[in-house]
Scaffold this active site. Structure first.
Site, short mmCIF file in Angstrom:
data_model
loop_
_atom_site.label_atom_id
_atom_site.label_comp_id
_atom_site.label_asym_id
_atom_site.label_seq_id
_atom_site.Cartn_x
_atom_site.Cartn_y
_atom_site.Cartn_z
CG HIS A 40 -17.46 -0.65 -11.12
ND1 HIS A 40 -16.37 0.19 -11.06
CD2 HIS A 40 -17.24 -1.61 -10.17
CE1 HIS A 40 -15.55 -0.23 -10.12
NE2 HIS A 40 -16.06 -1.32 -9.58
CB SER A 86 -13.40 -2.78 -8.66
OG SER A 86 -14.28 -2.43 -7.62
#
Length: 391
Positions: free
Chosen positions: A340, A210
């Protein structure tokens, strides 16, 4: 049609002198005319318009792109500090850096493998810890990059160990500060006896997910001692190009980066909604990682706000430079649909193949260069240039 004249920062000339002495590079202009280019800029043309036909010329262009990234987006990467030292205790490295009368120290934790008697071993530096499965014969070095430079969109700029050393007003975003710290970790590994670290400092990877994945791409672009970069789900501002992000993410699903983020320098805010004026994009960040003995494996996700289709096009545009240099197999891509920063079992094959090749030294990557499980295609409207074969 020229729309503005943008002055480059003063350190441009230091690049010209260095590159001239080694490769006879073209002079970087001290002012840069900017055009409204709605497509991804051609990585194979210098700022002065000269076409690139050789690998030596690409080495110069690579430095030119690094200059652009620092000027517009990242801020200035400082050189190695005047004084640096390192100690190790209980597998924790303490790194001390001094510059201009200021001193800082920070730590990196080594977790050695338990399943091998070989020493020294390759290692993967992980920003904030690893979210990919590391093979049992590879060490992990955990770097708390938030301690180096804070990254929350609610955090004020200029906070962290990096800014304690260089000053809170130093013109750098947190992402380039993490790159600086990564280099200092590698310096420390080279300073300390291998008998104490257990790490082969010539076989180092870097990973992060990320926001941290954005940092991995930048660090790999600026630190050539990283032999394998594994950015995971870095999305917009990482492996997705700014121009594509604006069209295929912001306009299509109404998502964009926070208005204020310390990842980049403050002056980069002026290009929001006007990325067409930039003389580069992130396909060129990807491209400057291309090298004969280094690998890049990009791990992505199909989550909408990561702009998976646009990211694919950006990555494929960057891969063109790997092809031009004759190292197309040094680039890898894998993606899937999952939460994620998770890593599914189905993607371990390509991950382990890249680790074996670039860190363990066990030969070529098996199973092809990338796994396009999403069946994405390149949106060719973004690319209006051809890829040369560099000699």
């Amino acid at each position: 049609m020229w729309t503005s004249i943008i002055p480059l920062f003063a350190t441009t000339l230091s690049f010209v002198d260095l590159c001239k002495s080694e490769l006879d590079c073209p002079t970087v202009p001290t002012t840069l005319p900017a055009t409204q280019n709605q497509r991804l800029p051609n990585p194979f043309i210098f700022l002065n318009g000269t076409k690139i036909t050789t690998k030596d010329q690409w080495a110069c262009r690579r430095e030119e792109i690094k200059t652009l990234l620092q000027h517009y987006e990242l801020g200035i990467l400082p050189p190695k500090p005047s004084n640096i030292s390192a100690t190790i205790s209980n597998n924790t490295i303490t790194i001390t850096c001094s510059e201009g009368g200021r001193t800082i120290n920070f730590k990196a934790k080594i977790t050695l493998p338990t399943s091998t008697e070989a020493s020294p071993v390759p290692a993967i530096i992980a920003y904030g810890g690893s979210s990919i499965p590391i093979p049992s014969n590879i060490a992990v070095i955990t770097l708390n990059n938030d301690e180096i430079a804070q990254q929350s969109s609610q955090s004020p700029r200029g906070k962290g160990k990096f800014f304690d050393l260089y000053g809170f007003s130093y013109n750098a975003g947190s992402v380039i500060a993490w790159s600086w710290a990564t280099s200092r970790v590698i310096d420390a590994l080279e300073l300390l006896p291998v008998s104490e670290t257990g790490i082969d400092a010539s076989k180092l990877g870097l990973t992060g997910c990320s926001r941290n994945g954005k940092g991995v791409l930048v660090a790999a672009a600026f630190e050539e001692r990283i032999k394998l970069a594994i950015p995971q789900e870095s999305g917009r501002g990482g492996s997705c190009c700014w121009r594509i992000e604006a069209q295929e993410c912001k306009q299509r699903i109404g998502i964009e980066l926070p208005e204020e983020t310390p990842w980049y320098i403050k002056s980069f805010d002026q290009y929001r909604g006007n990325y067409d004026i930039l003389p580069y994009d992130h396909h060129m960040l990807i491209s400057i990682i291309a090298s004969q003995d280094r690998g890049l494996l990009v791990v992505e996700n199909w989550i909408d706000w990561l702009c998976p289709t646009g990211t694919f096009t950006c990555l494929m545009a960057g891969w063109e430079v790997f092809k031009a240099l004759g190292v197309k197999e040094n680039f890898g891509y894998t993606s899937g649909s999952h939460n994620h920063c998770q890593f599914p079992e189905s993607e371990k094959g390509v991950l382990n193949a890249f680790i074996r090749r670039f860190l363990s030294g066990e030969g070529a990557v098996e199973g092809g260069v990338y796994e396009n499980k999403g069946n994405f295609s390149v949106n060719k409207i973004w690319i209006n240039w051809a890829t040369p074969i560099l000699t």
